[in-house]
Write an enzyme that holds these catalytic residues in place. Structure first.
Site, mmCIF file in Angstrom:
data_model
loop_
_atom_site.group_PDB
_atom_site.id
_atom_site.type_symbol
_atom_site.label_atom_id
_atom_site.label_comp_id
_atom_site.label_asym_id
_atom_site.label_seq_id
_atom_site.Cartn_x
_atom_site.Cartn_y
_atom_site.Cartn_z
ATOM 1 N N HIS A 1 21.415 27.283 23.367
ATOM 2 C CA HIS A 1 22.803 26.568 23.441
ATOM 3 C C HIS A 1 23.094 25.678 22.291
ATOM 4 C CE1 HIS A 1 22.918 28.150 27.533
ATOM 5 N NE2 HIS A 1 22.752 27.133 28.064
ATOM 6 N N CYS B 1 19.693 23.197 31.540
ATOM 7 C CA CYS B 1 19.329 23.661 29.991
ATOM 8 C C CYS B 1 20.154 23.009 29.056
ATOM 9 C CB CYS B 1 19.637 25.337 30.003
ATOM 10 S SG CYS B 1 21.247 25.947 30.588
#
Lengths: 351, 351, 351, 351
Positions: free
Chosen positions: A240, A147
């Site tokens: 993120h 990710c």
């Protein structure tokens, strides 16, 4: 599409699996034909087996499906895999051998030389690695990156194309959803930062080298540049944030870099893929930059945001990127991969 | 000490001011003689004027004191200043001119060539800059650095001494208490990361150059190395986490760097200062590194923790540091400065 | 005390067990003689077996102890139990049969008619129930209540004494540490409220009836009043907040109730117990009432705070109470029980 | 609608104002004709004046509009008001006198006997109070309740209709967005609970009495039952959770109450209002009940969720309700009011 392509979801009850269920709920091309998980869940209804924690209700149709054991085969056109790495290797290979394509989010085969590690806006040509696989006539494995890597390579793609990468330095601030469910204990992360995520720094230091690698007759030649990463867990649910410094050929200035972000044309534009966002890269103008709570859902979670582009005395350019880790960085990225494979006739050829 | 030194606190009702009150509550050398703030607070009891938000109760004695206007002088031996930068310049100078030493946490005079920017474990010799000041016979100003800078230079001090700094690259994850009170809105930071803190990156890029500068006849020669910083606000109450990469002379390995951290001897050891921690630098062994909720209170908030020391392909060494931003990085640092000045006969000479 | 009393900690690696270790670290009467946990942890050092998450470092001496299997006996004067309810029943009984007193935080024996459910400021006379137990000559079991119950009965004790309880209505806002470690997933609670805690409402509805029960020849006559409770988990680390309404005999007004809180004399005052707080009940004057981040550590976590006392059209009186759930509500409460038992000659008679 | 109704937004830059902008962005009947705020914002573009903090991007069209001073009139068909109570009274009255209807979220006129305090599913008949107003020929004021009240009366409406209310007891756990922006400081609420919200308990104790009041010739006869409330702020972004106990006529059991929730028919069903949710009340089956992060967006934030319905020894019935405080409880509720007024020919008659 008249007849939708039937997909199975391996690891359907987990955090990534639940995202697959959400995102496929009203997908124009794919429909969920099977939900598969561990033997512990097999036989239960999906509603009972999954501790559904999405902010939207569990789609009724899927909630009523009976979970199968991921180790046993069912009739589907292909499977998405949100399996945990501890079991993904064996199970995914078994499905591929059985002739069923596996579009996986797991890390096990990402660096396998014959398996495409694919972000279709970044390295669409790598898809032909599929032809080198020998699992069975029809079965193959395609993976999407970790990710954080997805955010990193997406943000760097326009700069690599425009200038060429020479060195990458990144600090991540990663959301708890990246650790799955139950994942991170509230006692560990509420009001805290944990500067360690097992295995993450290694993935970020290697996966981009394959993604930006050159496709040759004999596979992918890895890019050869230094990547340094330090990963932090922060008390954020989704998104993120990456603090990125980069050395680029020709040493472009802030304006040239910003222009490269803005003028990048997604190679997917003409393909009309349902999950491809209108903007692949969104440049946040505001001084306060991209932020999880403000920008993570841009492009339904498929757009990567960048901002705070500035000079860096050490590398030349420094900026911040933000990626939705469970959509673009996991389930959504895998679905986009599958859509791309349909257009490239690797999937759903009968439709 | 028989007779404690009487101190005033400028900006006593603010976030840093409240920390001064907490930390001075049972200080062996200093006692609070006056609490001073804006005209709006003047005349009220401190308990009424300050929206006390410490996790320990407001000390009764101070709670009952009447707040004075910081612009009007009172009889004290010296003052601590936790004033906001918007007013600190004028007010602090006025006190110094009036003959009263100012130990300030504000940013206004930090880069003034005649004002010591002091972390006594880092650059104790800089204290003699005081002698160059001309405010009045007895008045002078001493400052401590920005809260993130304190963590950075403290962690780098052993490495600079052992090897010599060549380049610094840092990403910060900063607590909300660094923004004062009310400071950061909960709507902006809960479950979020904000990759921007006004003015912070500039301070981090300049203050260390003075702190590590060479004292000469004509003042401090700034160190001349590149510093790159990207600052993030994270949902943490107290504790700035810094992801630091550093290029060192001679390119030492992880073991040599760890040894340098471990073997560093604080120059304050022999001075027996009440606020000097037993450990200046604490090396966290655990793989999960220093964390605000686990390590921020080490040494009563005066110890800087480091950990996750590893090789960095771009700089040689990468590690994580943690500093308590309102104790070591603000009020506690200023108090330690004052204690050092007592030992050096700049303060409290009559005692 | 010349020779400290040697204690074992059952369930020493868990959340409550870690609190026992912290609180006993420098206890004047007790010293840790053994740390005991599941067979999985047995044989490891405590530092390795426990994922220590205290905000203060793990005490070195305890960190180096080897964990024993809680099912095997070791030489200690008595044991504290922080065992999970799923195993506490069998193991605690075994220790008691073996002649070793068990001071337990587990719920298994709380409502057992021969086992004191003890908060020494609330029902000190119940301690004599020990004499009815038949486990062995020296072994017995004493329990402290559920963490929310402790806050509730502590806050109500002055009112029950002064006026007499007729009905209780409570809504709790409970911290995540109450669920142990790893306990509540960050994905479930960050930025969220969960209005359900399994088994909690039942405990709150029954335990106070025993705590406020009348000691008779044949045991404790339960109080017979209605208690209604609704329990919520909130994103707080430590500190259960209780919104309490109460119907009292004689229908006292806010002033009379406040006076009752203020004038309550702890029956422990003369006993000089090390863990007894100076204030059993602290009345928070501020309009904003008791808050976890401001008041939870009063009396080193052993004081219960109350505030926002006002008229209630349904019950007469409404107020807010706050209890430190892992100190007063668990490990600290159990240690106070043990101290009380020492003074009452039930423990450590040889010392 | 061919020609959309032109609306102004008073207080457009604030927290509620931003919600109006979001929700009206693609409204089928209304279009934003003016954004109005304080003189400080007037003259700036809306994008510059508002510190936009929505999770979706600021709509471009509105971002480019120039903010007007709310005290100066502009040509619109009616205005929504998200003004702060400190200024709403004077300004709203001025607009009404000028002949422009005001659909207000502010608290100033809620208890005014001639002003409808309206939740159209709860007391649609109260709309005729408008006819008693004398501001001008066309101008009038309609208000919606306090955000917590909305959740309370919505959840109680089916029970009042089916059985009749006799007493209400409520504890709220309220989100920070209810305090506006910047509102609650992160230092006050992160990891904390604040058991006090100024003025809130009074509103909850009085507004339901009007909402459930009987319309007569001479206005609304307030319901006469006791309401007790205790309000807590919790670290949640959006979504007020209410722990409600209620005494109902005839003392129905859990099943009857659940049936009443399930079988309630919204009086708006036939009207086809764009903002009316498919479900007015959603009964959450899961034991863990309604939760902000799971259920707050049901019905696009216009559905009120209830769950954990159980017996209460004090009142008969106890349950939990959840309301989206800035959508159903503020801007969305006001927009639904306006839609209802259009259907009732009080607004947009020319269209």
């Amino acid at each position: 599409m008249k007849n939708k392509i039937k997909v199975g979801i391996l690891g359907a009850t987990g955090a990534v699996g639940q995202r697959f269920v959400s995102l496929l709920n009203s997908h124009p091309w794919f429909e969920i034909g099977a939900v598969l998980a561990s033997p512990r869940s097999a036989g239960k209804s999906y509603a009972d087996a999954a501790n559904w924690f999405g902010s939207e209700p569990l789609p009724k149709k899927t909630g009523g499906m009976i979970v199968s054991d991921a180790a046993e085969f069912v009739e589907v056109d292909f499977v998405f895999s949100g399996l945990d790495a501890s079991v993904a290797g064996e199970i995914e290979e078994a499905w591929a051998r059985r002739g069923i394509p596996v579009i996986s989010n797991a890390g096990n085969f990402r660096m396998n030389p014959d398996v495409p590690l694919l972000v279709p806006e970044v390295n669409p040509d790598h898809v032909v690695l599929i032809d080198r696989q020998q699992y069975s006539e029809d079965g193959f494995i395609v993976t999407n990156p970790n990710c954080s890597t997805v955010g990193l390579v997406s943000a760097l793609k326009p700069l690599h194309d425009a200038f060429g990468l020479e060195a990458i330095h990144v600090t991540t601030l990663q959301a708890v959803s990246g650790a799955g469910y139950p994942g991170v204990s509230s006692l560990d992360i509420m009001g805290n930062v944990v500067p360690f995520i097992g295995g993450e720094e290694e993935k970020i230091a290697t996966e981009p080298l394959k993604l930006f690698g050159q496709l040759t007759q004999s596979g992918v030649d890895l890019l050869d540049i230094p990547i340094s990463s330090q990963c932090n867990r922060v008390p954020v649910i989704d998104g993120h944030t990456l603090s990125i410094s980069v050395r680029l050929k020709g040493n472009p200035d802030v304006e040239e870099v910003t222009d490269a972000f803005r003028s990048f044309e997604s190679p997917l534009r003409a393909l009309n893929l349902p999950s491809a966002p209108a903007e692949f890269i969104h440049v946040v103008e505001a001084e306060s930059g991209p932020q999880p709570s403000r920008h993570v859902n841009l492009g339904d979670g498929m757009t990567v945001s960048v901002g705070r582009i500035k000079n860096c005395p050490n590398f030349g350019i420094r900026f911040v990127a933000l990626v939705h880790n469970t959509i673009r960085g996991a389930a959504g990225g895998a679905i986009l991969n599958a859509e791309y494979l349909v257009r490239k006739y690797y999937l759903g050829s009968g439709v």
